[in-house]
Enzyme design. Structure first.
Site, PDB file in Angstrom:
ATOM      1  CB  CYS A 140      -3.229   9.798  -4.294  1.00 45.72           C
ATOM      2  SG  CYS A 140      -4.683   9.340  -3.334  1.00 45.72           S
TER       3      CYS A 140
ATOM      4  CE  LYS B 213      -4.269   1.694   0.719  1.00 45.74           C
ATOM      5  NZ  LYS B 213      -4.025   2.985   0.088  1.00 45.74           N
TER       6      LYS B 213
END
Length: 314
Positions: A133, A46
């Protein structure tokens, strides 16, 4: 000769080109170990921030008919959690591929600090810097700011000597492909990862007359089948523009062996699976491996390099 999916990437050999996309099935050590035990050729953590993050309020992910919408907000267990895991994994599994390590700082200073700590650590694998992101409220996607991207890479490569790739958002204009490729070609990047989800889509539940995720009034990143044509375009655009020593990881809309074949045909060297991994679990890698081999056998290809990047134009 039966098809082989063996993949050479950054001086490592992998059984196949398949990986998870960072953000899917890689939050905890348990999930990472499930990836390690699966048929995936490699896997990635992650995206880590310095400290643990809870992420955005739930519901923040929704499976929809042709893919998914999410506004996760970078939930993660913190940098040390993942760095300790990847170093322990490389020590306990000598001779095996080291997990890729993803980081996504909230600022230039935080990104540089995280990469400095990786540079100083015993980690011997590949780092992925997430510049894309789309789901942190108030934080724009870095890689849409060309000057900021160049500033970050200038600063990073003054000290970072380990293999580094960057994860990019989708671009939609030839001028943007050209500009970003010109920037990336200045640096000793190991790879670029195309693409992250398409930012700020909206999905509506008609019965409820409502959005389906809570953060940002329902706006979220779109993944899955919806984005495959955009992903393929970005893979191809950067494959034909970047220096040959900068490899491409193809991400977006990989649900079947045919989808994987198309990404490879466009020039991808490795492949990451997100939405469909979320829906199907780690058993997807065995299925994708089987389906890709079947296509290659039908076409008479014994290795990926026989067709990778050889997309024909009309």
């Amino acid at each position: 000769m039966p098809a082989s999916l063996k993949t050479h990437f950054l001086n490592e050999e992998y059984a196949n080109p398949f990986m998870n996309a960072s953000g899917v099935h890689c939050m905890t050590v348990q999930e990472l170990e499930e990836l390690s035990a699966s048929k995936a050729g490699a896997f990635i953590t992650k995206s880590a921030t310095t400290s643990e993050r809870q992420g955005n309020p739930k519901p923040r992910y929704c499976s929809v008919p042709l893919g998914s919408i999410n506004s996760m907000g970078l939930p993660n267990e913190g940098f040390d959690y993942y760095l300790n895991y990847v170093i322990k994994h490389q020590e306990e599994h000598p001779g095996e591929a080291i997990p890729f390590f993803s980081v996504a700082g909230m600022s230039l200073k935080e990104n540089l600090n995280l990469l400095e700590r990786i540079q100083e650590s015993d980690f011997k694998g590949v780092t992925e810097l997430n510049l894309s992101c789309p789901n942190v409220p108030g934080k724009p996607q870095v890689a849409y700011d060309f000057e900021m991207t160049e500033q970050i890479l200038n600063s990073v490569f003054k000290f970072f000597k380990k293999p580094l790739g960057v994860k990019l958002p989708p671009y939609f204009d030839f001028a943007h492909f050209d500009t970003m490729a010109k920037i990336l070609n200045q640096y000793p990047l190991a790879y670029v990862n195309c693409i992250n989800s398409i930012g700020n889509g909206l999905y509506i539940d008609v019965n409820e007359e409502s959005v389906v995720v809570k953060p940002k009034n329902g706006f979220g990143g779109i993944g899955g089948e919806y984005i495959k044509p955009t992903a393929l375009a970005n893979v191809r655009a950067f494959y034909t523009r970047l220096n040959p020593d900068i490899k491409i990881i193809g991400t977006g809309g990989i649900r079947t062996g045919q989808d994987a074949f198309e990404h490879l045909l466009c020039g991808a060297a490795m492949l990451q699976v997100g939405t469909e991994l979320y829906k199907e679990g780690v058993s997807i890698f065995a299925r994708l491996e089987k389906e890709l081999k079947e296509i290659m056998n039908q076409k008479g290809y014994s290795s990926i390099d026989e067709f990778r990047g050889k997309l024909k134009s009309l």
